[in-house]
Write an enzyme that holds these catalytic residues in place. Structure first.
Site, PDB file in Angstrom:
ATOM      1  N   SER A  60       3.295 -51.235  37.188  1.00 23.93           N
ATOM      2  CA  SER A  60       3.467 -50.577  36.021  1.00 23.93           C
ATOM      3  C   SER A  60       4.291 -49.122  36.109  1.00 23.93           C
ATOM      4  O   SER A  60       4.495 -48.696  37.257  1.00 23.93           O
ATOM      5  CB  SER A  60       2.047 -50.225  35.416  1.00 23.93           C
ATOM      6  OG  SER A  60       1.419 -51.317  35.071  1.00 23.93           O
TER       7      SER A  60
HETATM    8  N1  SAH Z   1      -1.399 -52.094  36.961  1.00 25.03           N
HETATM    9  C1  SAH Z   1      -0.632 -53.215  37.893  1.00 25.03           C
HETATM   10  C2  SAH Z   1      -0.001 -53.866  36.684  1.00 25.03           C
HETATM   11  C3  SAH Z   1       0.526 -55.137  37.231  1.00 25.03           C
HETATM   12  S1  SAH Z   1       1.201 -56.242  35.974  1.00 25.03           S
HETATM   13  C4  SAH Z   1       0.309 -52.184  38.680  1.00 25.03           C
HETATM   14  O1  SAH Z   1       0.773 -51.365  38.588  1.00 25.03           O
HETATM   15  O2  SAH Z   1       0.711 -53.087  39.889  1.00 25.03           O
HETATM   16  C5  SAH Z   1      -0.122 -56.780  35.224  1.00 25.03           C
HETATM   17  C6  SAH Z   1      -0.923 -57.944  35.961  1.00 25.03           C
HETATM   18  O3  SAH Z   1      -2.213 -58.475  35.042  1.00 25.03           O
HETATM   19  C7  SAH Z   1      -0.132 -59.221  36.745  1.00 25.03           C
HETATM   20  O4  SAH Z   1      -0.317 -58.956  38.045  1.00 25.03           O
HETATM   21  C8  SAH Z   1      -0.842 -60.318  35.987  1.00 25.03           C
HETATM   22  O5  SAH Z   1      -1.022 -61.233  36.903  1.00 25.03           O
HETATM   23  C9  SAH Z   1      -2.423 -59.939  35.767  1.00 25.03           C
HETATM   24  N2  SAH Z   1      -2.785 -60.559  34.494  1.00 25.03           N
HETATM   25  C10 SAH Z   1      -2.470 -61.183  33.406  1.00 25.03           C
HETATM   26  N3  SAH Z   1      -3.373 -61.803  32.763  1.00 25.03           N
HETATM   27  C11 SAH Z   1      -4.607 -61.715  33.575  1.00 25.03           C
HETATM   28  C12 SAH Z   1      -5.899 -62.035  33.320  1.00 25.03           C
HETATM   29  N4  SAH Z   1      -6.299 -62.859  32.110  1.00 25.03           N
HETATM   30  N5  SAH Z   1      -6.754 -61.764  34.164  1.00 25.03           N
HETATM   31  C13 SAH Z   1      -6.113 -61.059  35.386  1.00 25.03           C
HETATM   32  N6  SAH Z   1      -5.135 -60.533  35.655  1.00 25.03           N
HETATM   33  C14 SAH Z   1      -4.271 -60.884  34.676  1.00 25.03           C
END
Ligand code: SAH
Length: 210
Positions: A60
């Site tokens: 993010s």
């Molecule tokens: N805050 C994290 C954001 C990663 S992007 C960072 O800064 O790295 C969002 C993440 O949510 C992705 O890795 C995706 O795989 C995950 N995601 C999406 N839907 C999900 C779900 N139902 N359960 C768990 N993770 C999920």
């Protein structure tokens, strides 16, 4: 490129963008974001931008991490918090020192594994991670005073509402084409929903990807 000066510049930028919580800004200044991306992208880690982390996902944007953290904490300290979408683990690392206990789930195994080794290396001992579909929350550990999702569902999953404690706060993006950051607060069986600002997150998907 990953120096303290570079990090301080990011913090100044977040301040200018309207982030006011000094604890949050302080933690962003000390969290090594370059540790959460591939080495080839480390030189861009302190830009205020999302970056690819593999498997079609992104770390993010620092502004987004700061903003969601600030909104989550705005009513006072939080005991138990659930994060959906560990991704790189960066948001997890920023939240960890600000809450008592942090639970975080990720549905993509490769990302979960990488985040787990980073969280262990940084010795963030109040964090528990799980490879799991966040649609179901993490019931055994709940209810939560705070829930934060980094992926956008079209509708807020009922399990997450159910696992929010009385007086709890949930911050997440909602929508598909036009996403909005939303704050949901719970008083007994009454949920209040406040729309904050436009957002752009990866979609909230179901199932586990191995
Ligand atoms: N805050 C994290 C954001 C990663 S992007 C960072 O800064 O790295 C969002 C993440 O949510 C992705 O890795 C995706 O795989 C995950 N995601 C999406 N839907 C999900 C779900 N139902 N359960 C768990 N993770 C999920």
């Amino acid at each position: 490129m990953t120096s303290q000066r570079t990090r301080n510049r990011l913090v100044e930028r977040l301040r200018e963008a309207g982030i006011k919580n000094e604890d949050v800004l302080q933690i962003i200044a000390t969290t090594p974001r370059h540790f959460f991306v591939d080495e080839a992208l480390a030189h861009r880690a302190y830009e205020d931008t999302a970056l690819p982390i593999g498997n079609g996902q992104t770390i993010s944007q620092p502004y987004t991490v700061a903003r969601m953290t600030e909104v989550l904490l705005a009513a006072g300290p939080l005991n138990k918090v659930l994060e959906i979408g560990t991704g790189s683990g960066y948001q997890t690392a920023v939240l960890s020192p600000l809450v008592k206990r942090l639970y975080s789930v990720e549905r993509i195994e490769a990302l979960h594994n990488k985040a787990a080794s980073r969280i262990a290396a940084l010795k963030l001992r109040n964090v528990r991670l799980a490879l799991s579909d966040g649609t179901w929350g993490w019931q055994e550990k709940g209810p939560y005073d705070g829930i934060l999702a980094a992926a956008a569902p079209e509708q807020v999953p009922q399990s997450l509402l159910d696992q929010l404690a009385d007086g709890g706060r949930m911050v997440l993006p909602v929508g598909s084409e036009q996403q909005k950051l939303v704050l949901i607060t719970r008083r007994g069986e009454h949920f209040t929903r406040k729309t904050l600002e436009p957002a752009r997150f990866v979609p909230f998907l179901s199932g586990i990807q191995r």
